[in-house]
Design an enzyme around this catalytic site. Structure first.
Site, PDB file in Angstrom:
ATOM      1  N   CYS A  19     -43.236  42.152  -0.708  1.00  0.00           N
ATOM      2  CA  CYS A  19     -44.380  42.060  -1.614  1.00  0.00           C
ATOM      3  C   CYS A  19     -45.530  42.995  -1.226  1.00  0.00           C
ATOM      4  O   CYS A  19     -46.230  43.507  -2.105  1.00  0.00           O
ATOM      5  CB  CYS A  19     -44.834  40.613  -1.727  1.00  0.00           C
ATOM      6  SG  CYS A  19     -43.593  39.626  -2.624  1.00  0.00           S
ATOM      7  N   LYS A  31     -48.165  34.995  -9.404  1.00  0.00           N
ATOM      8  CA  LYS A  31     -47.071  35.815  -9.950  1.00  0.00           C
ATOM      9  C   LYS A  31     -45.742  35.097  -9.727  1.00  0.00           C
ATOM     10  O   LYS A  31     -45.654  34.187  -8.892  1.00  0.00           O
ATOM     11  CB  LYS A  31     -47.043  37.179  -9.235  1.00  0.00           C
ATOM     12  CG  LYS A  31     -46.776  37.068  -7.732  1.00  0.00           C
ATOM     13  CD  LYS A  31     -46.906  38.415  -7.056  1.00  0.00           C
ATOM     14  CE  LYS A  31     -46.784  38.328  -5.546  1.00  0.00           C
ATOM     15  NZ  LYS A  31     -45.467  37.910  -5.053  1.00  0.00           N
ATOM     16  N   ASP A  49     -49.733  37.198  -0.612  1.00  0.00           N
ATOM     17  CA  ASP A  49     -48.807  36.071  -0.339  1.00  0.00           C
ATOM     18  C   ASP A  49     -48.923  35.449   1.055  1.00  0.00           C
ATOM     19  O   ASP A  49     -47.903  35.160   1.692  1.00  0.00           O
ATOM     20  CB  ASP A  49     -47.354  36.515  -0.570  1.00  0.00           C
ATOM     21  CG  ASP A  49     -47.078  36.947  -1.999  1.00  0.00           C
ATOM     22  OD1 ASP A  49     -48.033  37.027  -2.792  1.00  0.00           O
ATOM     23  OD2 ASP A  49     -45.908  37.217  -2.331  1.00  0.00           O
TER      24      ASP A  49
HETATM   25  C1  VGL Z   1     -41.567  37.832  -0.691  1.00  0.00           C
HETATM   26  C2  VGL Z   1     -39.322  37.646  -0.432  1.00  0.00           C
HETATM   27  C3  VGL Z   1     -39.229  36.841  -1.531  1.00  0.00           C
HETATM   28  C4  VGL Z   1     -42.858  38.399  -0.200  1.00  0.00           C
HETATM   29  C5  VGL Z   1     -41.504  37.035  -1.801  1.00  0.00           C
HETATM   30  O1  VGL Z   1     -43.911  37.783  -0.450  1.00  0.00           O
HETATM   31  O2  VGL Z   1     -42.805  39.461   0.431  1.00  0.00           O
HETATM   32  N1  VGL Z   1     -40.470  38.133  -0.024  1.00  0.00           N
HETATM   33  N2  VGL Z   1     -40.329  36.556  -2.200  1.00  0.00           N
END
Ligand code: VGL
Length: 251
Positions: free
Chosen positions: A206, A164, A70
């Site tokens: 994540c 995802k 991410d």
């Molecule tokens: C994430 C919070 C909400 C991440 C994703 O990528 O860690 N954190 N959505």
């Protein structure tokens, strides 16, 4: 065979040294030429030994993949759910890949890929009053600039993208699929991967979920601490402890 070659090489080095050091010896140009030849030959032998040991290790060594979690604009400074130093982590990941210090059979980049708020799919992951633990401001909306990979991140051309979170919150990359609809577990398995390095954003959500799932899938897992950043210090510390307790190496 390797140790006898080494012994022979050591013998030649010692003999060469004696020729050079023998008191009163005048090393004429022919002798010097001989020594040069021996030196060159030794370097060839050493190179070949390195090659043999590299190949032998290659057979025993793990087949490793890098999972970049991410590293998207919304998780970096200026984004809707910015993680401090997310942009620096992006640069460091690029430098790490460019250094070639670790060989990866596959590089996978995961992407949060959420539906727009107010759309037909109710999406409990988003809130107007987020608690930054279970609910979040809208982020990584499919096709938006916030969902793009951060420009500081340079991936190899054959990196695999795994998306995802299209239907519900998905913290782990193992909940995602690539363009050919292969799950992360499937595509790693089909590449014979038995070991992964996990890097990216965010450590406490994540990255943690992905590392834990990698472990649960029987992989050997390292999290590279210079190449991650968390949402909050407390939850980041807790996440690192949890990962270690599960057998993840934090390096
Ligand atoms: C994430 C919070 C909400 C991440 C994703 O990528 O860690 N954190 N959505």
């Amino acid at each position: 065979m390797r140790s006898s070659t080494k012994r022979a090489a050591t013998g030649i080095i010692l003999a060469g040294g004696l020729v050079l050091l023998r008191p009163g010896t005048h090393a004429n140009s022919a002798a010097r030429h001989q020594i040069d030849l021996v030196g060159r030959r030794l370097r060839q032998v050493a190179g070949r030994l390195r090659g043999v040991s590299y190949r032998m290790r290659g057979r025993r060594e793990m087949r490793r993949a890098l999972i970049v979690v991410d590293v998207q604009n919304d998780f970096c400074p200026g984004g809707s759910l910015a993680v401090e130093n997310g942009d620096i982590v992006a640069s460091r990941i690029s430098q790490w890949l460019a250094s070639g210090d670790e060989h990866y059979e596959r590089v996978v980049a995961t992407m949060d890929w959420h539906p727009p708020p107010g759309g037909p799919v109710p999406f409990a992951h988003f809130s107007d009053n987020p608690d930054y633990a279970t609910t979040w401001p809208p982020h990584c909306i499919q096709g938006s600039a916030g969902a793009d990979l951060h420009p500081n991140l340079s991936l190899p051309a054959d990196a695999i993208i795994v998306r995802k979170g299209q239907a519900a919150a998905a913290y782990s990359g193992f909940e995602g699929h690539d363009e050919q609809d292969r799950s992360l577990a499937e595509l790693l398995r089909s590449a014979g991967i038995d070991s992964v390095d996990v890097v990216g954003l965010a450590t406490d959500y994540c990255v943690k979920a992905t590392a834990m799932d990698a472990k649960a899938n029987g992989l050997s897992v390292r999290v590279l601490s210079r190449l991650i950043a968390g949402v909050a210090p407390d939850s980041t510390e807790r996440a690192l402890d949890e990962m270690r307790a599960a057998g993840v190496t934090v390096r």
